[in-house]
Scaffold this active site. Structure first.
Site, PDB file in Angstrom:
ATOM      1  N   ASP A  88     -85.784  26.814 -97.276  1.00 36.67           N
ATOM      2  CA  ASP A  88     -86.303  27.118 -98.616  1.00 36.67           C
ATOM      3  C   ASP A  88     -86.869  25.858 -99.247  1.00 36.67           C
ATOM      4  O   ASP A  88     -86.554  24.743 -98.832  1.00 36.67           O
ATOM      5  CB  ASP A  88     -85.210  27.726 -99.515  1.00 36.67           C
ATOM      6  CG  ASP A  88     -84.067  26.762 -99.839  1.00 36.67           C
ATOM      7  OD1 ASP A  88     -83.670  25.987 -98.937  1.00 36.67           O
ATOM      8  OD2 ASP A  88     -83.574  26.777-100.976  1.00 36.67           O
ATOM      9  N   GLU A 158     -80.543  26.198-100.149  1.00 35.58           N
ATOM     10  CA  GLU A 158     -80.083  24.844-100.473  1.00 35.58           C
ATOM     11  C   GLU A 158     -80.564  24.418-101.851  1.00 35.58           C
ATOM     12  O   GLU A 158     -79.818  23.833-102.631  1.00 35.58           O
ATOM     13  CB  GLU A 158     -80.579  23.830 -99.415  1.00 35.58           C
ATOM     14  CG  GLU A 158     -79.858  22.479 -99.468  1.00 35.58           C
ATOM     15  CD  GLU A 158     -80.399  21.509-100.500  1.00 35.58           C
ATOM     16  OE1 GLU A 158     -79.673  20.587-100.882  1.00 35.58           O
ATOM     17  OE2 GLU A 158     -81.555  21.661-100.949  1.00 35.58           O
TER      18      GLU A 158
HETATM   19  N1  BES Z   1     -82.903  16.936 -99.607  1.00 38.52           N
HETATM   20  C1  BES Z   1     -82.504  16.953-100.969  1.00 38.52           C
HETATM   21  C2  BES Z   1     -81.407  15.951-101.272  1.00 38.52           C
HETATM   22  C3  BES Z   1     -81.731  14.499-101.046  1.00 38.52           C
HETATM   23  C4  BES Z   1     -83.018  13.998-101.174  1.00 38.52           C
HETATM   24  C5  BES Z   1     -80.717  13.639-100.725  1.00 38.52           C
HETATM   25  C6  BES Z   1     -83.275  12.653-100.945  1.00 38.52           C
HETATM   26  C7  BES Z   1     -80.958  12.302-100.530  1.00 38.52           C
HETATM   27  C8  BES Z   1     -82.250  11.799-100.630  1.00 38.52           C
HETATM   28  C9  BES Z   1     -82.025  18.362-101.310  1.00 38.52           C
HETATM   29  O1  BES Z   1     -82.905  19.346-100.845  1.00 38.52           O
HETATM   30  C10 BES Z   1     -81.969  18.529-102.802  1.00 38.52           C
HETATM   31  O2  BES Z   1     -82.994  18.451-103.429  1.00 38.52           O
HETATM   32  N2  BES Z   1     -80.788  18.788-103.354  1.00 38.52           N
HETATM   33  C11 BES Z   1     -80.658  19.104-104.743  1.00 38.52           C
HETATM   34  C12 BES Z   1     -79.314  19.723-105.004  1.00 38.52           C
HETATM   35  C13 BES Z   1     -79.323  21.222-105.160  1.00 38.52           C
HETATM   36  C14 BES Z   1     -77.976  21.740-105.548  1.00 38.52           C
HETATM   37  C15 BES Z   1     -80.387  21.725-106.098  1.00 38.52           C
HETATM   38  C16 BES Z   1     -80.719  17.861-105.579  1.00 38.52           C
HETATM   39  O3  BES Z   1     -80.327  16.776-105.142  1.00 38.52           O
HETATM   40  O4  BES Z   1     -81.169  17.987-106.729  1.00 38.52           O
HETATM   41 MN    MN Z   2     -83.479  19.013 -98.913  1.00 43.59          MN
HETATM   42 MN    MN Z   3     -84.614  19.464-102.319  1.00 43.18          MN
END
Ligand code: BES
Ligand code: MN
Ligand code: MN
Length: 463
Positions: A88, A158
């Site tokens: 996604d 995710e």
């Molecule tokens: N891949 C990201 C997280 C990420 C990006 C970790 C760059 C370390 C470096 C992930 O898809 C993401 O965006 N996670 C969200 C959390 C989610 C609960 C919406 C975030 O970090 O905002």
């Molecule tokens: Mn991600």
């Molecule tokens: Mn992300």
């Protein structure tokens, strides 16, 4: 490994075209209007897994978006690697800030990516990255060089908090049993400075509603005499940071783990160019908690951000209104040993206490996740380190990521499995932003590195 490299080189163009094809599917999990596209993306992911020789591929329905699962069990005595990723993507908005349409991928050269980068929503986060694992698997299969059992679990929620995946893991502990979880959904420092992510921040995401009068009012008839919820909310939000940019929520820092001077020095030894960082963002100064560097502010310190604020009249022209309600979305990034549930409660109590008598406040928690730290002395870390050293010619530096992947802490608790966070993106790849992109160098380097991880991991486990 020579024949494997040759296979990768001769198939580069096909790999890219296959990725471009899945980038055309707008699998936005947050917006129900894309539900069918999300489903189509799950089916496409499953088809790719089947095509490269993964067995028992399934598209598993959940109350939300489906989970794609498949496995290749080669030997009960070999270690099992669970590959996790997400198909996604974030909403593409604001659309008018994209130089080319978000779901019509194009390859363009940039300063940071002189060999070209793929511009599309999801190119780096996370389609381009989970797809590296599919292609690395294909290459290992073609050369009879798969040294581990592999399970693939690619989810579709995710970006909205992985709620249903959490349930799925709890109910399928045996199916998902593994020695290690391998994830490419993070970044490296730069293309000459490989790194492995050893920390992720946790998250507590809140929504607040401030209500003044019971209806929208004429701002001339009532203005000046009745509390304006937008003004009140603005003042409440402004007070959430003090002069030194510390978060003022009572008790917020109580459980924050303190790092030794030595650990802080090691973190700050990583290359970081503040001028380039500011230039990339077109800001003349940075702002953050006093006494900490940028690396520390995003890596080992918690933070609070307003993600959105709305209320009143925002349409064309002017409307003289004193609104009844104002809203904001506020998220907090957490570090060890902060607990998201505890922080939600502290925030709620604090925010309610800020409200003057003239308004009512409602605070709701939307979702959250625990922070993660990864040890650097484990077999899986050493195998990943050696794999990156082999393909980059440099030992990767351990680095704390500022983002969150809430399911990683769950893997730890529920599956009793540690994760390797071997991402290949760059922080400047504009994930979640307009013009998200992923370097071709990064895409191919990832595919090349992954088979080494399997090889070294199997070798090190055997010893
Ligand atoms: N891949 C990201 C997280 C990420 C990006 C970790 C760059 C370390 C470096 C992930 O898809 C993401 O965006 N996670 C969200 C959390 C989610 C609960 C919406 C975030 O970090 O905002
Ligand atoms: Mn991600
Ligand atoms: Mn992300």
């Amino acid at each position: 490994m020579k024949e494997l490299k040759k296979y990768l080189d001769t198939n580069q163009e096909r790999f890219l075209n296959e990725l471009l094809e899945i980038l055309r599917i707008p699998s936005v999990s947050a917006d129900p209007k894309y539900k069918d596209d999300v489903r189509r993306m799950a089916d496409a992911t499953a088809a790719h897994l089947s095509k490269v020789g993964v067995d028992n591929v399934e598209v598993l329905d959940t109350p939300g978006h489906p989970i794609v699962y498949g496995e290749k069990m080669i030997d009960p005595k070999a270690p099992t690697v669970l590959v996790y990723g997400h198909y996604d993507v974030q909403p593409p908005d604001p659309l008018d800030l994209w130089d080319s349409p978000a779901f019509e991928p194009v390859v363009k050269k940039t300063k940071v990516h002189p060999k070209g980068a793929i511009f599309a929503r999801g190119s780096c986060d996370d389609k381009g990255q989970f797809f590296m694992h599919v292609k690395a698997f294909e290459a290992m299969m073609q050369h009879g060089k798969l040294p581990c059992n592999v399970k693939f679990m690619i989810e579709g929620e995710e970006e909205i908090g992985s709620k249903n995946l959490e349930e799925f893991c709890k109910k399928n502990k045996i199916k998902l049993a593994c020695d290690v979880v391998l994830i490419s959904d993070t970044s490296i420092i730069d293309n000459n400075t490989p790194s492995l992510t050893v920390g992720l921040r946790g998250l507590a995401y809140m929504e607040v509603e401030v209500t003044g009068p019971n209806k929208d009012l004429h701002s001339g008839v009532y203005g000046g005499a009745v509390a304006n919820p937008i003004s009140v909310l603005s003042a409440m939000i402004a007070s959430l940071h003090d002069k030194k940019k510390k978060v003022t929520v009572k008790g917020f820092y109580d459980d924050v783990q303190k790092l030794s001077a030595k650990e802080r020095k090691r973190l700050n030894d990583a290359p970081y160019d503040e001028k380039a960082y500011m230039k990339d963002l077109a800001v003349d100064a940075l702002m953050g908690e006093e006494g900490y560097t940028t690396i520390e502010r995003t890596g080992i310190r918690p933070a609070l951000d307003v993600n959105g604020i709305w209320g009143g009249y925002t349409g064309e022209g002017a409307k003289t209104v004193l609104p009844s309600k104002a809203f904001a979305k506020i998220s907090m990034r957490l570090v060890p040993n902060q607990d998201p549930k505890k922080i939600e409660k502290l925030f709620q109590k604090h925010f309610e206490s800020l409200a003057p008598k003239s308004v009512k406040v409602k605070v709701t928690a939307l979702h959250g996740g625990h922070p993660v730290v990864v040890p650097t002395n484990s077999v899986e870390y050493k195998a990943a380190e050696k794999a990156m050293e082999t393909t980059f010619g440099k030992k990767p530096l351990p680095q704390r990521g500022g983002g969150s992947i809430p399911i990683v802490a769950m893997f730890d608790q529920v599956l009793d499995a540690r994760s390797v966070l071997m991402g290949f993106g760059l922080d400047s790849d504009a994930i979640h932003s307009p013009n998200e992109h992923y370097g071709l160098f990064n895409f191919y380097k990832g595919i090349e590195t992954i088979p080494y991880f399997y090889q070294y991991y199997a070798e090190m486990k055997r010893r």
